[in-house]
Structure formats: C-alpha cells, structure tokens
Design a protein around this motif. Structure first.
Motif, mmCIF file in Angstrom:
data_model
loop_
_atom_site.group_PDB
_atom_site.id
_atom_site.type_symbol
_atom_site.label_atom_id
_atom_site.label_comp_id
_atom_site.label_asym_id
_atom_site.label_seq_id
_atom_site.Cartn_x
_atom_site.Cartn_y
_atom_site.Cartn_z
ATOM 1 N N LEU A 1 -4.909 -2.629 -3.135
ATOM 2 C CA LEU A 1 -3.947 -2.161 -1.959
ATOM 3 C C LEU A 1 -3.033 -0.969 -2.618
ATOM 4 C CD1 LEU A 1 -2.755 -5.408 -0.077
ATOM 5 C CD2 LEU A 1 -3.993 -3.288 1.035
ATOM 6 N N GLY A 2 -2.600 -1.159 -3.758
ATOM 7 C CA GLY A 2 -1.732 -0.221 -4.051
ATOM 8 C C GLY A 2 -2.499 1.202 -4.528
ATOM 9 N N PHE A 3 -3.715 1.115 -5.014
ATOM 10 C CA PHE A 3 -4.726 2.246 -4.949
ATOM 11 C C PHE A 3 -4.961 2.813 -3.782
ATOM 12 C CE2 PHE A 3 -5.527 0.466 -9.481
ATOM 13 C CZ PHE A 3 -5.139 1.770 -10.279
ATOM 14 N N ASN A 4 -5.151 1.932 -2.848
ATOM 15 C CA ASN A 4 -5.729 2.467 -1.532
ATOM 16 C C ASN A 4 -4.647 3.447 -0.851
ATOM 17 O OD1 ASN A 4 -6.869 2.805 0.974
ATOM 18 N ND2 ASN A 4 -6.666 0.518 1.623
ATOM 19 N N GLY A 5 -3.337 2.791 -1.034
ATOM 20 C CA GLY A 5 -2.269 3.235 -0.177
ATOM 21 C C GLY A 5 -1.787 4.600 -0.897
ATOM 22 N N VAL A 6 -2.020 4.712 -2.336
ATOM 23 C CA VAL A 6 -1.636 5.846 -2.945
ATOM 24 C C VAL A 6 -2.739 6.912 -2.605
ATOM 25 C CG1 VAL A 6 -1.535 7.070 -5.195
ATOM 26 C CG2 VAL A 6 -0.482 4.849 -4.982
ATOM 27 N N LEU A 7 -4.095 6.701 -2.420
ATOM 28 C CA LEU A 7 -4.783 7.752 -1.922
ATOM 29 C C LEU A 7 -4.413 7.771 -0.529
ATOM 30 C CD1 LEU A 7 -7.393 9.222 -2.301
ATOM 31 C CD2 LEU A 7 -8.801 6.990 -1.682
ATOM 32 N N MET A 8 -4.062 7.160 0.454
ATOM 33 C CA MET A 8 -3.847 7.330 1.785
ATOM 34 C C MET A 8 -2.785 8.283 1.725
ATOM 35 S SD MET A 8 -3.320 4.740 4.873
ATOM 36 C CE MET A 8 -1.799 4.160 4.524
ATOM 37 N N THR A 9 -1.654 8.048 1.076
ATOM 38 C CA THR A 9 -0.509 8.771 0.918
ATOM 39 C C THR A 9 -0.824 10.189 0.498
ATOM 40 O OG1 THR A 9 0.801 6.885 0.579
ATOM 41 C CG2 THR A 9 1.901 9.190 0.168
ATOM 42 N N ALA A 10 -1.827 10.297 -0.481
ATOM 43 C CA ALA A 10 -2.090 11.563 -1.174
ATOM 44 C C ALA A 10 -2.917 12.535 -0.158
ATOM 45 C CB ALA A 10 -2.785 11.516 -2.388
ATOM 46 N N ILE A 11 -3.614 11.850 0.700
ATOM 47 C CA ILE A 11 -4.463 12.546 1.727
ATOM 48 C C ILE A 11 -3.469 13.210 2.812
ATOM 49 C CG2 ILE A 11 -6.205 12.167 3.619
ATOM 50 C CD1 ILE A 11 -7.561 10.407 1.903
ATOM 51 N N PHE A 12 -2.507 12.324 3.079
ATOM 52 C CA PHE A 12 -1.573 12.640 4.120
ATOM 53 C C PHE A 12 -0.512 13.815 3.757
ATOM 54 C CE2 PHE A 12 2.477 12.452 6.574
ATOM 55 C CZ PHE A 12 1.992 12.687 7.809
ATOM 56 N N ALA A 13 -0.333 13.843 2.468
ATOM 57 C CA ALA A 13 0.574 14.965 1.855
ATOM 58 C C ALA A 13 -0.541 16.275 1.810
ATOM 59 C CB ALA A 13 0.877 14.619 0.304
ATOM 60 N N ALA A 14 -1.727 16.101 1.420
ATOM 61 C CA ALA A 14 -2.518 17.350 1.154
ATOM 62 C C ALA A 14 -2.790 17.737 2.662
ATOM 63 C CB ALA A 14 -3.758 16.921 0.692
ATOM 64 N N ILE A 15 -2.889 17.088 3.590
ATOM 65 C CA ILE A 15 -2.906 17.690 4.984
ATOM 66 C C ILE A 15 -1.643 18.183 5.413
ATOM 67 C CG2 ILE A 15 -2.809 17.141 7.508
ATOM 68 C CD1 ILE A 15 -4.612 14.609 6.651
ATOM 69 N N SER A 16 -0.407 17.884 5.051
ATOM 70 C CA SER A 16 0.663 18.605 5.325
ATOM 71 C C SER A 16 0.860 19.762 4.663
ATOM 72 C CB SER A 16 1.957 17.601 5.080
ATOM 73 O OG SER A 16 1.931 16.217 5.752
ATOM 74 N N GLY B 1 0.764 -1.177 -0.093
ATOM 75 C CA GLY B 1 0.079 -0.053 0.098
ATOM 76 C C GLY B 1 0.773 1.392 -0.067
ATOM 77 N N LEU B 2 1.951 1.060 0.707
ATOM 78 C CA LEU B 2 2.847 2.475 0.649
ATOM 79 C C LEU B 2 3.882 2.393 -0.431
ATOM 80 C CD1 LEU B 2 3.394 2.462 4.674
ATOM 81 C CD2 LEU B 2 2.088 3.869 3.134
ATOM 82 N N THR B 3 3.473 1.352 -1.357
ATOM 83 C CA THR B 3 4.547 1.403 -2.620
ATOM 84 C C THR B 3 5.686 0.954 -2.338
ATOM 85 O OG1 THR B 3 4.619 3.765 -3.032
ATOM 86 C CG2 THR B 3 2.556 2.490 -3.768
ATOM 87 N N ILE B 4 6.182 0.430 -1.453
ATOM 88 C CA ILE B 4 7.456 0.000 -1.097
ATOM 89 C C ILE B 4 7.866 -1.072 -1.787
ATOM 90 C CG2 ILE B 4 9.074 -0.665 0.620
ATOM 91 C CD1 ILE B 4 7.312 1.124 2.725
ATOM 92 N N GLY B 5 7.301 -2.054 -1.581
ATOM 93 C CA GLY B 5 7.256 -3.471 -2.359
ATOM 94 C C GLY B 5 8.846 -4.154 -2.414
ATOM 95 N N TYR B 6 9.026 -4.591 -1.128
ATOM 96 C CA TYR B 6 10.339 -5.187 -1.165
ATOM 97 C C TYR B 6 10.377 -6.498 -1.753
ATOM 98 C CZ TYR B 6 11.205 -2.209 2.844
ATOM 99 O OH TYR B 6 11.388 -1.091 3.806
ATOM 100 N N GLY B 7 9.166 -7.003 -2.106
ATOM 101 C CA GLY B 7 9.245 -8.396 -2.935
ATOM 102 C C GLY B 7 9.559 -9.689 -2.028
ATOM 103 N N ASP B 8 9.720 -9.477 -0.899
ATOM 104 C CA ASP B 8 9.840 -10.665 -0.042
ATOM 105 C C ASP B 8 8.704 -11.928 0.195
ATOM 106 O OD1 ASP B 8 8.602 -8.758 1.557
ATOM 107 O OD2 ASP B 8 9.863 -9.410 3.398
ATOM 108 N N LEU B 9 7.501 -11.192 0.118
ATOM 109 C CA LEU B 9 6.230 -11.837 -0.142
ATOM 110 C C LEU B 9 5.556 -11.453 -1.267
ATOM 111 C CD1 LEU B 9 4.957 -11.339 3.724
ATOM 112 C CD2 LEU B 9 5.915 -13.532 2.556
ATOM 113 N N VAL B 10 5.333 -12.508 -2.115
ATOM 114 C CA VAL B 10 4.803 -12.276 -3.361
ATOM 115 C C VAL B 10 3.362 -13.195 -3.245
ATOM 116 C CG1 VAL B 10 5.020 -12.539 -5.939
ATOM 117 C CG2 VAL B 10 6.906 -11.858 -4.599
#
Length: 113
Positions: A83-98, A61-70
């Motif tokens: 999850l990726g879309f959800n995480g991008v949306l969550m990150t965008a909301i946090f950035a907008a707040i900041s 979700g946070l688009t880190i993607g280590y690849g240890d679990l696939v």
C-alpha cells in the motif's frame, strides 16, 4: 501580473490538469482500486470493519500513518508495505500531472505578456 492574466493562467492550468488526468486515469483508477481492495483484505484479515480497512489503506498509502490502526498479521503487514509503494506511486503521478499542467499554463500564457 494583473488579475486577468492570473485568471487566464489558472484556467489554462485546470484545463491541462483535466487533460493529463484523463490520460493517466486508467493507471490512477487501478491504483485507487488496489488501495480499496488491499484495505478490504486487511480489514477482513485483522477483524476490522470495512470502513476501517479502507481508512487504514488510504492513511497508509498516502504515507500519513496515524497509527490508530496497526496490522498484527504478517500478511497484513506485507499488504501495508505494498500500500505504501502504491500510494507513493499515486502521489508521484498526481505531482507529475500538476507540474506538467503548470508548465503548459505558463507556456500557453507566455504570448500574453
């Protein structure tokens, strides 16, 4: 900018972050809940432990993607995309707040200069 002024800007920033985070908390909490839920569903489907599923969900979700679990199953992969879309949306909301909090802090301290 002197130290007292910088401290005042920081206080105004954190005050604004708390305010706006409180405003969007219902949306933010739903996004967090979905990340945990999808992680638990994926862990069940893939035969991972619950912690591994939640870890995978946040890393994805946070688009880190280590690849240890696939995920191997198609349904798990679809959930990972969501999850990726959800995480991008969550990150965008946090950035907008900041950003909004920075704007408010600067605006609130403009009269001090």
């Amino acid at each position: 900018m002197n130290i007292a002024h910088a401290a005042h800007v920081r206080r105004e920033f954190y005050k604004a972050v708390r305010f706006y985070f409180h405003v969007v908390w219902p949306i933010f909490s739903i996004l967090l809940f979905l990340i945990v839920l999808f992680g638990l569903i994926i862990s069940y489907l893939e035969g991972w432990g619950p912690f591994d599923g939640i870890y995978f969900a946040f890393v994805t979700g946070l688009t880190i993607g280590y690849g240890d679990l696939v995920p191997k199953l198609a349904v798990s992969r679809v959930l990972a995309i969501l999850l990726g879309f959800n995480g991008v949306l969550m990150t965008a909301i946090f950035a907008a707040i900041s950003i909004r909090a920075i704007e408010n802090a600067v605006r609130a301290t403009d009269h001090l200069e």
